[in-house]
Design an enzyme around this catalytic site. Structure first.
Site, mmCIF file in Angstrom:
data_model
loop_
_atom_site.group_PDB
_atom_site.id
_atom_site.type_symbol
_atom_site.label_atom_id
_atom_site.label_comp_id
_atom_site.label_asym_id
_atom_site.label_seq_id
_atom_site.Cartn_x
_atom_site.Cartn_y
_atom_site.Cartn_z
ATOM 1 N N ASP A 133 0.855 -1.196 0.000
ATOM 2 C CA ASP A 133 0.000 0.000 0.000
ATOM 3 C C ASP A 133 0.884 1.237 0.000
ATOM 4 O OD1 ASP A 133 -2.371 -1.424 0.124
ATOM 5 O OD2 ASP A 133 -2.669 -1.122 2.276
ATOM 6 N N ARG A 183 -1.950 -0.171 -8.403
ATOM 7 C CA ARG A 183 -3.305 0.255 -8.034
ATOM 8 C C ARG A 183 -3.286 1.781 -8.051
ATOM 9 N NH1 ARG A 183 -3.993 -0.669 -2.048
ATOM 10 N NH2 ARG A 183 -4.526 -2.822 -2.522
HETATM 11 C C1 FAD Z 1 -9.046 -0.864 -2.659
HETATM 12 C C2 FAD Z 1 -8.538 0.458 -2.159
HETATM 13 C C3 FAD Z 1 -7.233 0.546 -1.709
HETATM 14 C C4 FAD Z 1 -6.727 1.781 -1.275
HETATM 15 N N1 FAD Z 1 -5.402 1.887 -0.961
HETATM 16 C C5 FAD Z 1 -4.898 3.100 -0.657
HETATM 17 C C6 FAD Z 1 -3.499 3.286 -0.462
HETATM 18 O O1 FAD Z 1 -2.692 2.356 -0.556
HETATM 19 N N2 FAD Z 1 -3.052 4.543 -0.154
HETATM 20 C C7 FAD Z 1 -3.904 5.618 -0.072
HETATM 21 O O2 FAD Z 1 -3.454 6.745 0.166
HETATM 22 N N3 FAD Z 1 -5.233 5.455 -0.239
HETATM 23 C C8 FAD Z 1 -5.753 4.244 -0.533
HETATM 24 N N4 FAD Z 1 -7.100 4.105 -0.732
HETATM 25 C C9 FAD Z 1 -8.023 5.225 -0.378
HETATM 26 C C10 FAD Z 1 -8.177 6.211 -1.505
HETATM 27 O O3 FAD Z 1 -6.985 6.971 -1.643
HETATM 28 C C11 FAD Z 1 -9.348 7.182 -1.237
HETATM 29 O O4 FAD Z 1 -9.109 7.885 -0.064
HETATM 30 C C12 FAD Z 1 -10.689 6.493 -1.107
HETATM 31 O O5 FAD Z 1 -10.817 5.452 -2.034
HETATM 32 C C13 FAD Z 1 -11.845 7.495 -1.348
HETATM 33 O O6 FAD Z 1 -11.795 7.972 -2.648
HETATM 34 P P1 FAD Z 1 -12.824 7.555 -3.810
HETATM 35 O O7 FAD Z 1 -12.032 7.278 -5.028
HETATM 36 O O8 FAD Z 1 -13.700 6.446 -3.371
HETATM 37 O O9 FAD Z 1 -13.622 8.860 -4.136
HETATM 38 P P2 FAD Z 1 -14.381 9.939 -3.248
HETATM 39 O O10 FAD Z 1 -14.588 11.083 -4.159
HETATM 40 O O11 FAD Z 1 -13.720 10.155 -1.942
HETATM 41 O O12 FAD Z 1 -15.762 9.227 -2.977
HETATM 42 C C14 FAD Z 1 -16.684 8.887 -4.000
HETATM 43 C C15 FAD Z 1 -17.909 8.260 -3.356
HETATM 44 O O13 FAD Z 1 -17.539 7.015 -2.753
HETATM 45 C C16 FAD Z 1 -18.220 6.816 -1.523
HETATM 46 N N5 FAD Z 1 -17.203 6.799 -0.438
HETATM 47 C C17 FAD Z 1 -15.896 7.087 -0.555
HETATM 48 N N6 FAD Z 1 -15.265 6.945 0.625
HETATM 49 C C18 FAD Z 1 -16.222 6.557 1.497
HETATM 50 C C19 FAD Z 1 -16.212 6.221 2.880
HETATM 51 N N7 FAD Z 1 -15.099 6.273 3.601
HETATM 52 N N8 FAD Z 1 -17.389 5.873 3.467
HETATM 53 C C20 FAD Z 1 -18.522 5.791 2.739
HETATM 54 N N9 FAD Z 1 -18.588 6.089 1.427
HETATM 55 C C21 FAD Z 1 -17.458 6.456 0.814
HETATM 56 C C22 FAD Z 1 -19.173 7.963 -1.398
HETATM 57 O O14 FAD Z 1 -20.377 7.554 -1.999
HETATM 58 C C23 FAD Z 1 -18.508 9.068 -2.201
HETATM 59 O O15 FAD Z 1 -19.408 10.008 -2.657
HETATM 60 C C24 FAD Z 1 -7.605 2.906 -1.218
HETATM 61 C C25 FAD Z 1 -8.911 2.799 -1.674
HETATM 62 C C26 FAD Z 1 -9.385 1.619 -2.158
HETATM 63 C C27 FAD Z 1 -10.791 1.554 -2.685
#
Ligand code: FAD
Length: 306
Positions: A133, A183
């Site tokens: 990660d 990723r």
């Molecule tokens: C499989 C996976 C691995 C990841 N690994 C890392 C990593 O290694 N390093 C890192 O910095 N980040 C990681 N992340 C987190 C990522 O950086 C984002 O912070 C997170 O995915 C929220 O962004 P989003 O793309 O979903 O969009 P956003 O614009 O934040 O959200 C879009 C929509 O998704 C839903 N949503 C998003 N987050 C939430 C929540 N917490 N609770 C409820 N609904 C939510 C809501 O409906 C929101 O409107 C990972 C995320 C995923 C899915």
């Protein structure tokens, strides 16, 4: 972004941390995001998801361990995870995600590398992929360097890039040239404007650009987001270019947008659920709260109703 920064800063304060960890109030929402505290619970959930046709990435929670002994312990715990996956009839559907700071990166590069290699060696006969990660920006370069270094001996590993960082476009080129499995995420840590886009709209735009680049030239990329609008754009992009649905995977976090996970799976896409477990849930949990104000409103409502 202001809300996110406020939550992440307050969550780091010791009295808040103590309150959240000790209070029963947070348990239902913690449970929503975390697949239990034990490996047995996590494997049960992972195998249940695999039965339904989902792919899984198991994440044993824990980061920034304080001593080399703790790093050894978390390496040992991860070896147990690998052995359990190796013995599972669903092993082809389950991989793992690790954090290098759980393997001792703060205690020394050599220690983290030794522990990382131990995991890769154990995973190799089972063909289990291990993804490092991406943590906060102090670890970006060292993570990339370490992943590139060990990939020379263990190609069954890859990492994550964060679209909010200005540097990511060039990191993408470097790692794609290595055929490293990546990723792409928006980014979950609190970063200064000097190194990361402060505006969500810009991050979203960058994310789409990076994901398109990966879909076109990446090596079995993982598009990790719950943003339905972006996912639809990228689906259309991939369809138009004739990119096979088996050539990449969508990834989402356990407990978030289960409806969307099921929809993509029913449409014939590869969907991997990132499944965190363990008792060191606090930092992961606060990042999830910070991503969405509604999660905090849910807790506030239950406080008022009591
Ligand atoms: C499989 C996976 C691995 C990841 N690994 C890392 C990593 O290694 N390093 C890192 O910095 N980040 C990681 N992340 C987190 C990522 O950086 C984002 O912070 C997170 O995915 C929220 O962004 P989003 O793309 O979903 O969009 P956003 O614009 O934040 O959200 C879009 C929509 O998704 C839903 N949503 C998003 N987050 C939430 C929540 N917490 N609770 C409820 N609904 C939510 C809501 O409906 C929101 O409107 C990972 C995320 C995923 C899915």
């Amino acid at each position: 972004m202001l809300f996110r920064s406020l939550i992440l800063k307050s969550a780091a304060l010791p009295p808040i941390k103590k309150f959240v960890k000790g209070s029963r109030l947070f348990r239902p929402i913690v449970k929503r995001f975390i697949a239990g505290e034990t490996l047995a619970e996590a494997m049960k959930t992972a195998e249940g998801l695999a039965d339904q046709g989902f792919l899984v990435s198991l994440d044993l929670l824990g980061e920034n361990v304080a001593t080399a002994e703790e790093a050894e312990q978390s390496t040992q715990n991860y070896l147990d995870v690998i052995n359990q996956i190796g013995a599972s009839p669903h092993k082809a559907a389950i991989n793992i995600s690790i954090k290098l700071t759980a393997l001792g990166l703060d205690q020394g590069l050599d220690l983290a590398e030794t522990n990382y290699r131990k995991l890769l060696e154990a995973a190799k006969p089972h063909n289990i992929f291990i993804r490092a990660d991406m943590e906060g920006s102090p670890y970006t370069q060292v993570t990339i360097d370490l992943v590139r270094k060990v990939r020379a001996d263990y190609p069954n590993t890859g990492t994550v890039l964060q679209s909010y960082l200005y540097r990511t476009d060039s990191d993408l080129d470097i790692l794609m040239a290595d055929k490293c499995r990546l990723r792409i995420v928006k980014g979950a840590y609190l970063e200064p404007e000097s190194i990361a886009h402060p505006e969500k709209t810009t991050v979203d735009k960058q994310y789409v650009e990076h994901a398109k680049k990966l879909l076109t030239r990446g090596y079995y990329p993982a598009i990790a987001s719950h943003d339905e609008h972006i996912i639809n754009q990228l689906k259309e992009f991939a369809e138009q270019r004739g990119i096979s649905r088996n050539g990449y995977e969508w990834q989402m976090l356990f407990g978030i947008r289960r409806d969307l996970q099921a929809k993509l799976h029913d449409e014939g896409y590869n969907v991997r659920v990132y499944l965190p477990f363990g008792d060191a849930w606090y930092p992961y949990f606060t990042r999830r709260l910070a991503e969405r104000p509604a999660n905090l409103l849910f807790i506030t409502r239950s406080l008022i109703q009591k």
